[in-house]
Scaffold this active site. Structure first.
Site, PDB file in Angstrom:
ATOM      1  N   LYS A  52       0.831  -1.208   0.000  1.00 51.87           N
ATOM      2  CA  LYS A  52       0.000   0.000   0.000  1.00 51.87           C
ATOM      3  C   LYS A  52       0.864   1.255   0.000  1.00 51.87           C
ATOM      4  O   LYS A  52       0.594   2.217  -0.730  1.00 51.87           O
ATOM      5  CB  LYS A  52      -0.938  -0.015   1.208  1.00 51.87           C
ATOM      6  CG  LYS A  52      -2.033  -1.073   1.110  1.00 51.87           C
ATOM      7  CD  LYS A  52      -2.754  -1.286   2.429  1.00 51.87           C
ATOM      8  CE  LYS A  52      -3.772  -2.413   2.312  1.00 51.87           C
ATOM      9  NZ  LYS A  52      -4.421  -2.746   3.592  1.00 51.87           N
ATOM     10  N   GLN A  96      -4.359  -1.827   9.917  1.00 50.42           N
ATOM     11  CA  GLN A  96      -4.279  -3.136   9.281  1.00 50.42           C
ATOM     12  C   GLN A  96      -4.790  -4.233  10.201  1.00 50.42           C
ATOM     13  O   GLN A  96      -4.383  -4.322  11.360  1.00 50.42           O
ATOM     14  CB  GLN A  96      -2.826  -3.429   8.865  1.00 50.42           C
ATOM     15  CG  GLN A  96      -2.647  -4.709   8.082  1.00 50.42           C
ATOM     16  CD  GLN A  96      -3.309  -4.666   6.711  1.00 50.42           C
ATOM     17  OE1 GLN A  96      -3.290  -3.654   6.031  1.00 50.42           O
ATOM     18  NE2 GLN A  96      -3.884  -5.785   6.310  1.00 50.42           N
ATOM     19  N   ASP A 119     -10.752   2.746   4.379  1.00 48.70           N
ATOM     20  CA  ASP A 119     -11.027   1.318   4.244  1.00 48.70           C
ATOM     21  C   ASP A 119     -12.527   1.054   4.104  1.00 48.70           C
ATOM     22  O   ASP A 119     -12.944  -0.030   3.701  1.00 48.70           O
ATOM     23  CB  ASP A 119     -10.497   0.549   5.464  1.00 48.70           C
ATOM     24  CG  ASP A 119      -9.189  -0.174   5.169  1.00 48.70           C
ATOM     25  OD1 ASP A 119      -8.910  -0.432   3.975  1.00 48.70           O
ATOM     26  OD2 ASP A 119      -8.452  -0.493   6.111  1.00 48.70           O
TER      27      ASP A 119
END
Length: 293
Positions: A52, A96, A119
């Protein structure tokens, strides 16, 4: 059979994101900024976050990786998230997953400002998605929609079967495919580990979205001729055949299912690359404040 090529599509879309990021820099004097928070030393998570960050650099974003030991307390992690929420130089925040067992992922998700939740997991974004309102769509389902759109696949009236009901992929994917939108307008069946006669349910599908996290769960006898097959699975196994020391497998038995499919995603090279594109597009929109002012 035609390939839904995540490598090709992600490269094309990232080029457009790069141009928009350059225009944003020219008009504001700063780059879109994504902050990723990683807790612990899970190898897969470290790999995903590094990817990412690398992709942020490729499209002209600023990125910051904050890495904490697995022993960090839940309250300390939430305090850091609130600090990032208040930082006007931060546009997007991701934490994460998975997190250590002593940290409640729901509390962490809800601590993120929904306007920086790139997200797309915050209840505000999920609720607005349910109502077909502007929001940050969860990155993996968003990437799948972008892929279907790129290839011009008309899904209206199709029967879609989603295998797996996670809040990250399966549940939002079922909502998005059913929405009055394009891609969308499907009749959707959401299946999971408790579904009876799951093979029969999947065999009825015009579109199969496999997101159950089990290697080669979808076999040839579960797929009808001409179905569109989207494999979300990323199952890692130790392997001496690769440099990395592991090999990736999808939830679909690609070799045997591909001859039946009209379109199919490979693993790797499919949905995983599109997930990053979804994240980048959400971050750009967060920076531009095009969804939330």
């Amino acid at each position: 059979m035609k390939l839904l090529d995540g490598k090709l599509v992600s490269a094309k879309i990232k080029e457009g994101i790069k141009q928009e990021a350059a225009a944003f820099l020219a008009s504001t004097g700063r780059k879109p900024h994504l902050v990723a928070v990683l807790v612990g030393n899970d190898g897969a998570s470290e790999t995903y976050v590094a990817s990412k960050m690398r992709n942020c650099e490729l499209v002209g974003f600023e990125s910051t990786n904050i890495h904490y030991p697995a022993t960090i307390s839940e309250d300390s992690l939430i305090a850091k998230i609130r600090e990032l929420n208040a930082d006007e130089g931060v546009d997007g925040i991701i934490v994460q997953l998975p997190l250590p067992k002593h940290i409640d992922p729901e509390r962490i998700t809800e601590a993120i400002d929904y306007r920086k939740d790139v997200d797309g997991f915050h209840p505000v974004n999920l609720g607005r998605m349910q109502r077909n309102l502007p929001c940050f769509i969860p990155a993996t389902p968003y990437g799948i929609l972008l892929m279907l759109e790129y290839y011009g696949l008309d899904t209206a009236g199709m029967h879609a079967v989603v295998v797996g009901r996670s809040n990250i992929v399966g549940s939002p994917m079922s909502i998005l495919l059913a929405r009055n939108a394009s891609p969308g307008n499907c009749t959707v069946t959401l299946t999971h580990s408790r579904t009876r006669n799951i093979k029969d349910e999947v065999r009825r599908a015009d579109i199969v979205v496999a997101a159950i996290g089990k290697k080669h769960f979808i076999t040839a006898d579960m797929v009808k001729q001409g179905a569109i097959v989207i494999d979300v699975g990323i199952n890692r196994e130790i392997s001496s055949e690769t440099k990395s020391g592991y090999k990736l497998y999808g939830d679909v038995d690609f070799e045997r299912v591909a001859p039946l499919a009209s379109w199919i995603t490979p693993v790797p090279g499919g949905v995983g690359l599109m997930t990053i594109v979804g994240l980048l597009k959400n971050t750009l929109e967060a920076a531009k404040k095009s969804i939330y002012k």
